[in-house]
Structures are given as C-alpha cells and as structure tokens.
Scaffold this active site. Structure first.
Site, mmCIF file in Angstrom:
data_model
loop_
_atom_site.group_PDB
_atom_site.id
_atom_site.type_symbol
_atom_site.label_atom_id
_atom_site.label_comp_id
_atom_site.label_asym_id
_atom_site.label_seq_id
_atom_site.Cartn_x
_atom_site.Cartn_y
_atom_site.Cartn_z
ATOM 1 N N LYS A 110 -5.809 50.957 -11.790
ATOM 2 C CA LYS A 110 -6.714 50.817 -11.445
ATOM 3 C C LYS A 110 -7.199 51.235 -10.574
ATOM 4 O O LYS A 110 -6.695 50.353 -9.597
ATOM 5 C CB LYS A 110 -7.407 49.292 -12.113
ATOM 6 N N LYS B 165 -4.729 42.992 -5.656
ATOM 7 C CA LYS B 165 -6.272 42.789 -6.139
ATOM 8 C C LYS B 165 -6.539 42.318 -7.574
ATOM 9 O O LYS B 165 -7.198 41.663 -7.916
ATOM 10 C CB LYS B 165 -7.098 43.778 -5.453
ATOM 11 N N LYS C 147 -5.005 54.352 -6.726
ATOM 12 C CA LYS C 147 -6.652 54.881 -5.369
ATOM 13 C C LYS C 147 -5.790 56.489 -5.720
ATOM 14 O O LYS C 147 -5.048 56.587 -5.917
ATOM 15 C CB LYS C 147 -6.064 54.247 -4.435
ATOM 16 N N THR D 203 -19.386 44.614 -6.114
ATOM 17 C CA THR D 203 -18.612 44.234 -5.149
ATOM 18 C C THR D 203 -19.096 43.216 -3.984
ATOM 19 O O THR D 203 -18.876 41.668 -3.544
ATOM 20 C CB THR D 203 -17.600 45.477 -4.364
ATOM 21 N N ASN E 78 -22.928 50.398 0.184
ATOM 22 C CA ASN E 78 -23.545 49.373 -1.660
ATOM 23 C C ASN E 78 -23.000 47.979 -1.280
ATOM 24 O O ASN E 78 -23.746 47.541 -1.323
ATOM 25 C CB ASN E 78 -22.390 50.867 -2.182
ATOM 26 N N SER F 78 -15.872 46.660 -13.072
ATOM 27 C CA SER F 78 -15.110 47.898 -13.638
ATOM 28 C C SER F 78 -14.650 47.171 -15.024
ATOM 29 O O SER F 78 -14.658 47.994 -15.666
ATOM 30 C CB SER F 78 -14.158 48.485 -12.405
HETATM 31 P P1 NAD Z 1 -20.465 53.021 1.132
HETATM 32 O O1 NAD Z 1 -20.457 54.419 1.583
HETATM 33 O O2 NAD Z 1 -21.878 52.167 0.762
HETATM 34 O O3 NAD Z 1 -20.553 51.915 2.586
HETATM 35 C C1 NAD Z 1 -19.775 52.374 3.761
HETATM 36 C C2 NAD Z 1 -21.191 51.741 5.161
HETATM 37 O O4 NAD Z 1 -20.365 51.700 6.098
HETATM 38 C C3 NAD Z 1 -21.817 52.965 4.967
HETATM 39 O O5 NAD Z 1 -23.210 52.190 5.641
HETATM 40 C C4 NAD Z 1 -21.903 53.016 6.844
HETATM 41 O O6 NAD Z 1 -22.485 53.958 7.320
HETATM 42 C C5 NAD Z 1 -21.157 52.611 6.855
HETATM 43 N N1 NAD Z 1 -19.712 52.731 7.762
HETATM 44 C C6 NAD Z 1 -19.049 54.240 8.209
HETATM 45 N N2 NAD Z 1 -18.133 53.360 9.314
HETATM 46 C C7 NAD Z 1 -18.451 53.098 10.280
HETATM 47 C C8 NAD Z 1 -18.516 51.721 11.148
HETATM 48 N N3 NAD Z 1 -17.138 53.028 11.692
HETATM 49 N N4 NAD Z 1 -19.008 51.225 11.317
HETATM 50 C C9 NAD Z 1 -19.718 50.412 11.025
HETATM 51 N N5 NAD Z 1 -20.764 51.020 9.978
HETATM 52 C C10 NAD Z 1 -19.833 51.714 8.894
HETATM 53 O O7 NAD Z 1 -19.421 52.143 0.622
HETATM 54 P P2 NAD Z 1 -19.171 50.623 -0.166
HETATM 55 O O8 NAD Z 1 -18.553 51.120 -1.789
HETATM 56 O O9 NAD Z 1 -20.036 49.763 0.628
HETATM 57 O O10 NAD Z 1 -17.684 50.290 0.918
HETATM 58 C C11 NAD Z 1 -17.335 49.669 1.966
HETATM 59 C C12 NAD Z 1 -16.385 49.072 2.001
HETATM 60 O O11 NAD Z 1 -16.105 47.984 0.950
HETATM 61 C C13 NAD Z 1 -14.641 50.206 1.364
HETATM 62 O O12 NAD Z 1 -13.830 49.643 2.833
HETATM 63 C C14 NAD Z 1 -14.429 50.144 0.773
HETATM 64 O O13 NAD Z 1 -13.424 50.140 0.084
HETATM 65 C C15 NAD Z 1 -14.597 48.870 -0.005
HETATM 66 N N6 NAD Z 1 -14.893 48.555 -1.539
HETATM 67 C C16 NAD Z 1 -15.658 48.642 -2.071
HETATM 68 C C17 NAD Z 1 -16.646 48.812 -3.678
HETATM 69 C C18 NAD Z 1 -17.110 49.500 -4.429
HETATM 70 O O14 NAD Z 1 -16.938 48.436 -5.186
HETATM 71 N N7 NAD Z 1 -18.210 49.628 -3.670
HETATM 72 C C19 NAD Z 1 -14.986 47.934 -4.086
HETATM 73 C C20 NAD Z 1 -14.217 46.960 -3.359
HETATM 74 C C21 NAD Z 1 -14.845 47.576 -1.826
#
Ligand code: NAD
Length: 429
Positions: A68, A92, A104, A188, A219, A356
């Site tokens: 997953k 995880k 992934k 998340t 997000n 999920s």
């Molecule tokens: P997203 O695209 O919604 O948000 C990412 C944010 O980070 C955006 O606002 C972007 O502008 C910002 N960003 C990008 N580069 C940056 C930088 N150098 N400095 C500061 N901000 C920066 O993505 P997300 O889904 O919120 O995911 C963010 C992190 O959380 C990732 O590492 C992802 O793997 C992890 N994550 C997300 C989920 C999920 O369900 N969305 C689950 C587990 C882990």
C-alpha cells in the site's frame, strides 16, 4: 542509481534491530524491495507533440498483506526516492497494525507544467503501464504529493476499463462519489494531530498556549495547523514552496487556508463576517521558520528539511514529522541528543493510510461509514499506537523513532515467521 536517501532511511534499521526480536529471515527480507517496476509513459501534449515521462512503482514488502502506498507527481521523483518511500510505508503500515505491506509510486514530472487534459492522459497512461503490477489484493495506490482525488478517480476508472469491471478497491483517496471515504482528505493532518495531542503535555509540561510553526501548508500541514489552533495553540508561522509568513501574536490558521485556497498565495487575513482585515505579518525564509523558538515544529513538506546543516539551530521542544523523511538520520541523532522529542513520520503521518485502509474495507463491504465512525476509529487507532510507542520508548530508553521501528520489525517478523521461517521450523531430536 544513487541510493543516498535509501541508505540514510535504512540506517535506523540497524539500531532498531538491537531492540527487536526478529529472525534472520526477516532481516534478509527487509534489506531490499520485493519488486521494482520502471515504466515510460508517452503522453500526447495538447499541441500534438508526444512526450515520454518516467514512472516507477515499488512493492517493498508484502509479508503482512497487499502493498500500500501513494503515487507522487514531482520533478524530483527518482527510483531512490520511490524505493525509500515504499520502505517507510512497510514500517508505517506495521506500526498502525494494518493488514498491509508497503509500496509507493511516482512519475518524474512537474504537474504544474501540464494542462488538466495532459495530466489525465499521463495518469491513465501510468495505470496502463503498471496495471499488471497493482490490484486490490496485491498493491493498492493512493494520493501523495501533487496527486489528489481527481487523479485517483482517473486511475481507478482506467484500471476498471482494463479489467472490464468496476474495481473501486484498487485505489484509495478517491472522491466520495466514486467510493472514497469520508474523512480521507483530512486524515493525515487529523492523525498527526491525535498523535501530537496525546503526547503534548508529556513533552511540553503545562505550557499554557503552545506555539506552533508549520513548514508546508498543504493538504497535511494546513489541517494540523487548524486542529492545533482549535485547541488553543498559537500558530505563529506557516510556509509553502514560495516562502513563509510569521506573526508572533498568532495567525488565524483557518483564514490563512481560505486565502491560500482562493488566491494560491500565503497571506494572513482574518475574516469576520464580510469584513476582511489583513493581519500584520513578516515574510520569512524556510530556514528562519525551522529555527523559530516555538514549542511545536511541524515539517509537512518534503524530505531532508532538517539535516546536519541546521539541526543545531532547531529550538522547538517537539517536532511532529507530517512529511515523510523530513529529518536525516544524522540530524535525528543530534535532535535526540539535544533532548528534542521527534514524533516520527512512520506514526505521525500514518492517519492517511489508516483511513485509506478504512476506504478499502468500505469498498469491499459495499457499505460506507459515517464521518463520525471514520473519525472515531482513526482516533482510537492513533491514540492506542501512540501510547504503545511511548511506553516502548520509555522502557527501552530509545527515541520514539527507534522504538517505532523495533515495534514494526517485530510485527513484520511475526508474519514472516508464521509463513515459515527457517528458525520457526526446527525438527526436534
Ligand atoms: P501537498 O502538495 O498538499 O502540500 C505540500 C506543501 O508543501 C505545499 O503547500 C507546497 O507548496 C509546500 N512545499 C513544497 N516544497 C516546499 C519547501 N521546500 N518548503 C516549504 N514548503 C514546501 O502535499 P501533502 O499531501 O500535504 O504532503 C506533504 C508531505 O506529507 C509529503 O512528505 C507527503 O509524503 C506527506 N504525507 C502526505 C500524506 C497525505 O495523505 N497527503 C500522507 C502521508 C504523508
């Protein structure tokens, strides 16, 4: 291929193995991914030209169940990154005790440079290329950075076309109208919030109004900012890829999100009825934000935000890793030595994969749950595993990360041995 990120990520395994009772079979199986697929996805651009993008799908380990993990669209996607993210998913899913392994996927692309139609062709083309590799009982993708519910619905639809039947449980993070789960979009951030809230008083003592800085107001980051704001924390700084904003008196997290959603810009505005008065704020850099003297720091953007370069300048007492891998292995040791409590990504951001899993269960049951049912089950699971982890780390005198890996290794090891470890089968006499 450079293995820099993967080697850094797996370094903690060696330390965690000292605390986990696992068979040599488990150690051997976790050394490398089970299978790796690299594909080329040709996409017809709107101007008629053809352009090929490189994509990957990695199934790291499936000892506990189907693999997953999300699909990332980003220009910096590499096989090293996808493989590392698949490894983290393996840990995880075990920590939150889901019947899954870790996988992934990703495509090396800047999605902002493609039109919506081009993105749809890319998403469907990627599924055409990996269709034999995924499936509801083998490997189940989900969203990650720069992919969302719309991308998941194109992908689910394409997989269903290939199979000539509707297959909602092949992918999670779908829109609710296509079998998605209520609560998945915020899961998340919600999960990270439940972990942080559970440990807050233990780490911060009786700090009256803890201050918070969030790197990556996307997000995951925006949701935890709002939830911490709701319980009276003072969110003083947030950032996105363009930069950060800082207000020592506190930002109104919900209105910052509304403004960002509306304009695509991070500005601090407070909405009261129809009145919108812009709050004063300073513009700060990512490094300034990470080094702020706050109680809680939430890295919620990408990998390696905190490395040996800036680990000594971190002043927060508690770091909630909502991003995957925001702290390098060496930096993690520095933070531990300095007495900073890190709530590790493999638990702190697991809320997404937990919901999920709930979505997959609802799809298989054909029976959707209410938002309250989803939230209650998410909360129970996150708090239970946080408490378990806190006790294990306290007993063993390790960081929460090492304790988390040890706990995950034992759970994975049980499944490996139950399937027939050479250690488990020792003819007597
Ligand atoms: P997203 O695209 O919604 O948000 C990412 C944010 O980070 C955006 O606002 C972007 O502008 C910002 N960003 C990008 N580069 C940056 C930088 N150098 N400095 C500061 N901000 C920066 O993505 P997300 O889904 O919120 O995911 C963010 C992190 O959380 C990732 O590492 C992802 O793997 C992890 N994550 C997300 C989920 C999920 O369900 N969305 C689950 C587990 C882990």
């Amino acid at each position: 291929m450079s293995d820099a990120l993967f080697n850094d990520a797996t370094a903690v395994l060696t330390e965690a193995m000292q605390y986990a009772e696992i068979s040599p079979d488990t150690v051997e199986l976790l050394r490398q991914p089970k299978s790796v697929l690299q594909v080329s996805v040709p996409v017809r651009r709107d101007d008629g030209t053809l352009e090929s993008f490189t994509g990957y799908r990695v199934r790291y380990n499936d000892s506990r169940g189907p693999t997953k993990g999300g699909i990332r669209f980003h220009p910096s996607v590499t096989l090293d990154e996808v493989q590392t993210l698949a490894f983290w998913m393996t840990i995880k899913t075990a920590i939150v005790d889901l019947p899954y392994g870790g996988g992934k996927g990703g495509i090396t692309v800047d999605p902002r440079a493609l039109s919506t139609h081009e993105l749809e062709r890319l998403s469907r083309g990627y599924i055409d290329a990996i269709a034999d590799f995924i499936g509801p009982d083998t490997d189940i993708p989900a969203p990650d950075v720069y992919t969302n519910g719309l991308v998941m619905s194109w992908m689910m639809d394409q997989y269903s076309i290939i199979q000539r039947r509707r297959v909602p449980d092949v992918i999670t993070g779908k829109p609710v109208s296509l079998g998605g789960s209520l609560g998945r979009a915020t899961a998340t951030g919600d999960g990270g919030f439940y972990v942080a809230r559970t440990l807050m008083s233990r780490v911060l003592g009786d700090t009256r109004q803890p201050t918070v800085a969030v790197q990556g107001f996307g997000n995951a980051g925006a949701v935890i900012a709002e939830r911490l704001h709701e319980i009276g924390c003072k969110v003083v700084a947030v950032s996105d890829s363009k930069g950060g904003i800082y207000r020592p008196d506190g930002l109104d997290a919900p209105s910052v999100r509304r403004v960002k959603e509306g304009s695509g810009q991070l500005t601090a505005a407070r909405y009261q009825g129809n009145v919108c008065d812009i709050q004063d704020y300073d513009v700060i850099t990512q490094d300034d934000l990470l080094g702020l003297d706050v109680d809680i720091l939430v890295p919620a953007a990408l990998e390696n935000a905190i490395t040996t370069r800036n680990a000594e300048s971190i002043k927060a007492k508690m770091v909630v890793e909502l991003a995957n891998g925001p702290i390098s292995a060496e930096a993690d040791k520095i933070l531990f030595r300095r007495g900073i409590t890190v709530l590790p990504d493999v638990l702190a951001n697991a809320g997404g994969v937990v919901v999920s899993y709930f979505e997959w269960v609802q799809n298989r049951q054909g029976f959707p749950w209410t938002a309250a049912e989803v939230d209650e089950r998410l909360q129970t699971r996150m708090i239970t595993e946080t408490e378990r982890l806190w006790s294990a780390a306290t007993e063993r005198g390790t960081s929460l990360r090492v304790a988390a890996y040890a706990m995950a290794l034992e759970r994975i090891g049980e499944a490996v041995d139950a399937k027939g470890s050479t250690d488990a089968y020792r003819p007597k006499g």
